[in-house]
Design a protein around this motif. Structure first.
Motif, mmCIF file in Angstrom:
data_model
loop_
_atom_site.group_PDB
_atom_site.id
_atom_site.type_symbol
_atom_site.label_atom_id
_atom_site.label_comp_id
_atom_site.label_asym_id
_atom_site.label_seq_id
_atom_site.Cartn_x
_atom_site.Cartn_y
_atom_site.Cartn_z
ATOM 1 N N HIS A 195 4.052 5.027 -11.329
ATOM 2 C CA HIS A 195 3.473 3.765 -11.204
ATOM 3 C C HIS A 195 3.093 2.925 -12.390
ATOM 4 O O HIS A 195 2.561 1.900 -12.300
ATOM 5 N N GLY A 196 3.459 3.432 -13.665
ATOM 6 C CA GLY A 196 2.853 3.048 -14.794
ATOM 7 C C GLY A 196 3.682 1.411 -15.020
ATOM 8 O O GLY A 196 2.997 0.925 -15.912
ATOM 9 N N ASN A 197 4.554 1.146 -14.689
ATOM 10 C CA ASN A 197 5.362 -0.022 -14.988
ATOM 11 C C ASN A 197 5.374 -1.022 -13.826
ATOM 12 O O ASN A 197 5.950 -1.762 -13.564
ATOM 13 N N TRP A 198 4.425 -0.781 -12.970
ATOM 14 C CA TRP A 198 4.074 -1.752 -11.858
ATOM 15 C C TRP A 198 2.795 -2.165 -11.745
ATOM 16 O O TRP A 198 1.686 -1.552 -12.554
ATOM 17 N N MET A 228 -10.545 8.990 -9.220
ATOM 18 C CA MET A 228 -9.919 7.585 -8.791
ATOM 19 C C MET A 228 -8.907 7.001 -9.682
ATOM 20 O O MET A 228 -7.875 6.277 -9.287
ATOM 21 N N LYS A 229 -8.910 7.485 -10.914
ATOM 22 C CA LYS A 229 -7.894 7.131 -11.971
ATOM 23 C C LYS A 229 -6.855 8.139 -11.813
ATOM 24 O O LYS A 229 -5.613 7.590 -11.872
ATOM 25 N N GLU A 230 -7.015 9.403 -11.817
ATOM 26 C CA GLU A 230 -5.724 10.214 -11.687
ATOM 27 C C GLU A 230 -5.016 10.734 -10.281
ATOM 28 O O GLU A 230 -4.080 11.259 -10.394
ATOM 29 N N GLN A 231 -5.810 10.358 -9.434
ATOM 30 C CA GLN A 231 -5.350 10.820 -7.929
ATOM 31 C C GLN A 231 -5.347 9.362 -7.066
ATOM 32 O O GLN A 231 -5.955 9.334 -6.011
ATOM 33 N N LYS A 232 -4.513 8.483 -7.507
ATOM 34 C CA LYS A 232 -4.673 7.292 -6.946
ATOM 35 C C LYS A 232 -4.024 7.264 -5.499
ATOM 36 O O LYS A 232 -4.623 6.650 -4.699
ATOM 37 N N TYR A 233 -3.127 8.096 -5.154
ATOM 38 C CA TYR A 233 -2.564 8.347 -3.888
ATOM 39 C C TYR A 233 -3.657 8.702 -2.899
ATOM 40 O O TYR A 233 -3.783 8.333 -2.021
ATOM 41 N N ASP A 234 -4.408 9.812 -3.283
ATOM 42 C CA ASP A 234 -5.198 10.473 -2.424
ATOM 43 C C ASP A 234 -6.539 9.514 -2.315
ATOM 44 O O ASP A 234 -7.227 9.641 -1.356
ATOM 45 N N GLU A 280 0.929 -1.268 -0.048
ATOM 46 C CA GLU A 280 -0.222 -0.065 0.094
ATOM 47 C C GLU A 280 0.904 1.309 -0.032
ATOM 48 O O GLU A 280 0.660 2.234 -0.700
ATOM 49 N N ASP A 281 1.925 1.290 0.921
ATOM 50 C CA ASP A 281 2.592 2.396 1.109
ATOM 51 C C ASP A 281 3.496 2.739 -0.282
ATOM 52 O O ASP A 281 3.717 3.918 -0.701
ATOM 53 N N ARG A 282 4.048 1.581 -0.402
ATOM 54 C CA ARG A 282 5.015 1.794 -1.843
ATOM 55 C C ARG A 282 4.344 2.046 -2.973
ATOM 56 O O ARG A 282 4.778 3.103 -3.900
ATOM 57 N N TYR A 283 3.088 1.535 -3.229
ATOM 58 C CA TYR A 283 2.428 1.911 -4.489
ATOM 59 C C TYR A 283 1.830 3.443 -4.257
ATOM 60 O O TYR A 283 1.882 4.271 -5.193
ATOM 61 N N ALA A 284 1.405 3.792 -2.932
ATOM 62 C CA ALA A 284 1.101 5.264 -2.785
ATOM 63 C C ALA A 284 2.255 6.192 -3.098
ATOM 64 O O ALA A 284 2.072 7.104 -3.681
ATOM 65 N N ASP A 285 3.675 5.671 -2.891
ATOM 66 C CA ASP A 285 4.382 6.774 -3.029
ATOM 67 C C ASP A 285 4.853 6.907 -4.699
ATOM 68 O O ASP A 285 5.381 7.749 -5.136
ATOM 69 N N LEU A 286 4.599 5.586 -5.407
ATOM 70 C CA LEU A 286 4.860 5.513 -6.892
ATOM 71 C C LEU A 286 3.861 6.316 -7.379
ATOM 72 O O LEU A 286 4.250 7.114 -8.270
ATOM 73 N N CYS A 287 2.732 6.280 -6.972
ATOM 74 C CA CYS A 287 1.535 7.415 -7.426
ATOM 75 C C CYS A 287 1.929 8.562 -7.542
ATOM 76 O O CYS A 287 1.696 9.467 -8.287
ATOM 77 N N LEU A 288 2.321 9.049 -6.084
ATOM 78 C CA LEU A 288 2.606 10.344 -5.690
ATOM 79 C C LEU A 288 3.861 10.787 -6.737
ATOM 80 O O LEU A 288 3.652 12.308 -7.111
#
Length: 546
Positions: A87-90, A283-289, A75-83
């Protein structure tokens, strides 16, 4: 069999949260098998510091589909990638277990989409998740200086009792691909595991409504297990028999009314205010939030009850307001006013204050369905009138709102007690360890399906469908008939056997493939295997040697 292994380990693969528990054989006590069952304490993380004996069912894979991390870490790692917009290659999957609730068309080539819409085979996603959980177990054992091989462990994998055989077989294959030897694996039904675990809990380990505790119950006591998880409500009725054994007296039933149902209702609530296009864009563009919003709501779910009257504070992401301005040129406050929710949602600084009734409404559809289903079982003869206890287990059972609704619906029923173990969320995984030690304590079950095989009898004019007419080895036959060998609703005890005789349609053949099918309650006595409600669950190759 459990005593021949160094460890019994159970994996509870949940919709929302997952975890495991284990017990060393040297620590097993047959009089109280729950003693010294260990569960990891490391599953408490996340930036909001939600405490849990389990970890979120979230999986992060790299671009090659290899395991990166699981749970809070994912959860945390993906949130950081989105920020960082990296995240496109995960691949990031969450709450994907419910893909198996309706297993029609499910196979090893079935694909599922991650949070960004990228697809991978479902079998890989599930096996990588099990691999992460077993890896965590082996790391924990290593830290305790315990060296053990997968073949020295008896493995239990929990599944909802309302799942069909296809979904159960899929999970078995996923476990095999994760490195669990098939011969060491037992599939365990979640309500049964919880039921076994609660047999040994002292009265002080329950919160109760009623006169009778679980440990006070005697042989003949009939009780309802209401297993409320993240995805499903799984409801069964058991009866205590002698020597601490249990038998099923009403087959497992239920539906997709778990905690994620409430999450969906919350998303629908926000969508009804801002509009579907805005919510979809957010939901699509602000995945971290979006992730932070759902974490915030998860914390709220754990506090709100039926009697909650105070307003509930939630922090709504700034990016949600920005998305509103971008898409419809109105801010969030104006959209709330337009939706006539401005008396129910107000703002103080960056906090939104929700009227309690508004958020309580997010629970109502799920709890109404659960209560209605339970009432239906109470009305059934003969088991309904015998039920003297309701045992509530599973993570969603820990919700104060769910507590209150069940007590409100059934708490005044004469002679009925409602019991909730203090750690309802881990009762299933720890009970699975008990089942691994004592698998014969469940003495009988009630079949959820009719079982049969595909046959080709001699064709009878006026009886068989002309379109199914075929000729095999010179004989006119009807292709694809369903031959039933056991009925839905049949009580089967341990070791139950069914003997049937079948004739080969091809003379002198050394191999016959027997295809096995199930038929559900919508069509429990089909004529042909391709009718509605029928499903193939596998085949057996029978060899003849001369």
């Amino acid at each position: 069999m459990g005593d021949t292994h160094f460890i019994v380990a159970a994996i509870d693969f949940g919709t929302t949260y997952s975890g495991y528990a284990f017990q060393l054989t040297q620590d097993y006590d047959s009089k109280n098998p729950t003693l010294k069952i260990m569960s990891p304490q490391a599953w408490n993380g996340g930036r909001t510091q939600l405490t849990s004996m389990k970890t979120p069912t979230c999986l992060l894979l790299d671009n090659n589909g290899d395991l990166d991390c699981f749970g809070y870490e994912a959860e945390d790692r993906y949130a950081d990638l989105c920020l960082d917009n990296d995240h496109g290659n995960w691949y990031y999957f969450r709450r994907f277990k419910m893909r198996l609730h309706d297993s029609s068309g499910l196979g090893t080539h079935t694909e599922i989409a991650d949070e960004s819409g990228r697809r991978l085979p479902a079998i890989k996603v599930f096996s990588r998740s099990i691999e992460a959980l077993t890896g965590h177990l082996f790391k924990l054992l290593e830290d305790k200086s315990i060296s053990v091989k997968p073949t020295e462990i008896k493995w239990l994998l929990t599944v909802p009792a309302i799942w069909d055989d296809t979904a159960k077989g899929f999970m078995r294959e996923a476990a095999k691909r994760a490195g669990i030897p098939s011969e060491n694996l037992t599939i365990c039904l979640e309500p049964e595991a919880a039921s076994l675990f609660c047999q040994y809990l002292p009265v002080e380990k329950f919160s109760m409504c009623g006169e009778k505790g679980f440990s006070d119950s005697k042989p003949g006591t009939t009780y309802m297990i209401v297993d409320l998880g993240g995805g499903t409500a799984d409801i069964t009725v058991h009866e205590k028999v002698s020597a601490g054994n249990l038998k099923e007296v009403h087959r497992a039933s239920g539906g997709p009314w778990g905690g994620t149902f409430v999450d969906s209702e919350f998303i629908q609530l926000i969508s009804s205010i801002v509009g579907g296009p805005i919510m979809a864009a957010f939901m699509k563009e602000q995945k971290y939030d979006y992730l932070e919003l759902m974490r915030e709501f998860e914390a709220v779910k754990r506090k709100i009850g039926l009697g909650t009257k105070d307003t509930i504070n939630m922090k709504l992401p700034v990016s949600l307001n920005e998305t509103c301005l971008k898409v419809v040129k109105k801010d969030l406050k104006q959209l709330i006013k337009d939706a006539r929710k401005d008396k129910q949602i107000t703002f103080v600084s960056d906090k939104a204050k929700f009227d309690a009734k508004l958020l309580q409404g997010c629970f109502r559809k799920a709890t109404d369905k659960i209560v209605s289903h339970m009432k239906g079982i109470f009305e059934k003869e003969p088991c309904g009138k015998k039920i003297s206890m309701i045992l509530m287990v599973g993570g969603f059972s820990e919700s104060p709102f769910v507590h209150d609704v069940i007590k409100d619906a059934f708490g005044n029923k004469a002679g009925l007690s409602i019991l909730i173990p203090n750690d309802a969320g881990i009762s299933v995984v720890q009970g699975a360890v008990v089942y691994g030690r004592q698998p014969k304590t469940i003495t009988s079950r009630i079949l959820r399906f009719t079982y049969g095989v595909k046959v080709s009898p001699e064709f009878v004019q006026g009886k068989h469908d002309p379109k199914r007419h075929t000729v095999l080895d010179g004989v006119e036959r009807c292709d694809g008939c369903f031959f039933k060998f056991i009925d839905i609703g049949t009580t089967v005890e341990i070791g139950h056997k069914v003997t049937e005789k079948y004739k080969n349609t091809v003379a002198n053949s050394t191999l016959v493939t027997v295809e096995v099918f199930t038929a559900d309650e919508t069509n429990s006595s089909p004529t042909y295997v391709d009718e509605h409600g029928c499903r193939s669950i596998g085949s057996l190759d029978v060899f003849f040697f001369t």
